[in-house]
Design a protein around this motif. Structure first.
Motif, PDB file in Angstrom:
ATOM      1  N   THR A  89       0.082   2.551  -7.012  1.00 44.24           N
ATOM      2  CA  THR A  89      -0.113   3.641  -7.966  1.00 44.24           C
ATOM      3  C   THR A  89      -0.716   3.074  -9.240  1.00 44.24           C
ATOM      4  O   THR A  89      -0.158   2.165  -9.849  1.00 44.24           O
TER       5      THR A  89
ATOM      6  N   ILE B  70      -4.137   6.545  -6.670  1.00 47.35           N
ATOM      7  CA  ILE B  70      -3.634   5.376  -5.959  1.00 47.35           C
ATOM      8  C   ILE B  70      -4.775   4.593  -5.331  1.00 47.35           C
ATOM      9  O   ILE B  70      -5.834   5.132  -5.032  1.00 47.35           O
TER      10      ILE B  70
ATOM     11  N   THR C 125      -4.098  12.394   0.142  1.00 45.36           N
ATOM     12  CA  THR C 125      -5.529  12.247   0.425  1.00 45.36           C
ATOM     13  C   THR C 125      -5.966  10.907  -0.163  1.00 45.36           C
ATOM     14  O   THR C 125      -6.561  10.841  -1.232  1.00 45.36           O
ATOM     15  N   THR C 126      -5.650   9.838   0.542  1.00 44.81           N
ATOM     16  CA  THR C 126      -5.853   8.499  -0.010  1.00 44.81           C
ATOM     17  C   THR C 126      -7.314   8.120  -0.186  1.00 44.81           C
ATOM     18  O   THR C 126      -7.617   7.158  -0.874  1.00 44.81           O
ATOM     19  N   ASN C 127      -8.235   8.875   0.396  1.00 50.02           N
ATOM     20  CA  ASN C 127      -9.658   8.583   0.226  1.00 50.02           C
ATOM     21  C   ASN C 127     -10.387   9.705  -0.518  1.00 50.02           C
ATOM     22  O   ASN C 127     -11.585   9.879  -0.372  1.00 50.02           O
TER      23      ASN C 127
ATOM     24  N   SER D 234       0.853  -1.183   0.000  1.00 52.05           N
ATOM     25  CA  SER D 234       0.000   0.000   0.000  1.00 52.05           C
ATOM     26  C   SER D 234       0.887   1.230   0.000  1.00 52.05           C
ATOM     27  O   SER D 234       1.836   1.292   0.748  1.00 52.05           O
ATOM     28  N   PRO D 235       0.658   2.212  -0.795  1.00 56.74           N
ATOM     29  CA  PRO D 235      -0.379   2.332  -1.817  1.00 56.74           C
ATOM     30  C   PRO D 235       0.073   1.768  -3.166  1.00 56.74           C
ATOM     31  O   PRO D 235       1.256   1.677  -3.438  1.00 56.74           O
TER      32      PRO D 235
ATOM     33  N   SER E 206      -9.429   2.098  -0.320  1.00 61.55           N
ATOM     34  CA  SER E 206      -9.785   3.481  -0.635  1.00 61.55           C
ATOM     35  C   SER E 206      -9.096   3.869  -1.939  1.00 61.55           C
ATOM     36  O   SER E 206      -8.105   3.260  -2.336  1.00 61.55           O
TER      37      SER E 206
ATOM     38  N   THR F  67      -5.376   2.295  -2.028  1.00 59.60           N
ATOM     39  CA  THR F  67      -4.786   1.962  -0.739  1.00 59.60           C
ATOM     40  C   THR F  67      -5.524   0.760  -0.165  1.00 59.60           C
ATOM     41  O   THR F  67      -6.749   0.771  -0.080  1.00 59.60           O
TER      42      THR F  67
ATOM     43  N   ALA G 190      -2.023  10.852  -3.591  1.00 62.04           N
ATOM     44  CA  ALA G 190      -1.037  10.949  -2.515  1.00 62.04           C
ATOM     45  C   ALA G 190      -1.404  12.117  -1.607  1.00 62.04           C
ATOM     46  O   ALA G 190      -1.708  13.201  -2.072  1.00 62.04           O
TER      47      ALA G 190
END
Length: 155
Positions: free
Chosen positions: A66, A133, A101-103, A63-64, A95, A135, A99
């Motif tokens: 790309t 990305i 703000t993974t959600n 995780s994460p 999610s 996650t 990068a």
């Protein structure tokens, strides 16, 4: 009348398609649609560009993950998340974002890795040059799927 219609379609064998005997002609050149009226000497260009990036993932994926980084002038139009083999137990979570703000596009509460299903995040217009990305929160049970990102030209 049938012969005229047939002769009108002869243009489809060429590099362009003409609508009617002296009508407009359409030409596709590497994802760009060009239109020209019979009396014009130059084509009008309509950009019909679209890029699709697809990645498979498993619960064990670092995780994460790309998926795609938009090129200069591209925007992210849509993300499709598909769970192809669900987790049997545990507390798996996914999610989709960028990068930092993974959600940003899909929070962990908006999908369920314990069920096979497809999640469509649309419209998803973002001109951020940040990579999209996926996650994955580790879980005791494995699950698999694929994520598809569709990009197009801005404007």
């Amino acid at each position: 009348m049938g012969l005229r219609w047939l002769s009108d379609l002869v243009g489809t064998a060429l590099n362009y398609f003409r609508i009617g005997y002296n009508g407009i002609r359409l030409k596709n050149s590497s994802g760009i649609l060009e239109i020209r009226n019979a009396g014009d000497t130059a084509d009008a260009t309509i950009k019909a560009y679209e890029r699709i990036q697809q990645e498979a993932f498993t619960q064990a994926t670092a995780s994460p993950l790309t998926i795609v980084t938009p090129s200069n002038g591209e925007i992210v139009r849509q993300v499709i998340l598909e769970i192809t083999a669900a987790a049997a137990a545990g507390s798996p979570a996914l999610s989709v974002g960028v990068a930092g703000t993974t959600n940003a596009y899909m929070d962990t509460t908006e999908n369920n890795p314990k069920e096979v299903g497809v999640y469509d995040v649309e419209p998803m217009v973002s001109n951020a040059a940040a990579a999209v990305i996926l996650t994955i929160v580790p879980s005791a049970q494995s699950f698999t799927g694929k994520v598809t990102v569709i990009c197009g030209l801005a404007g």
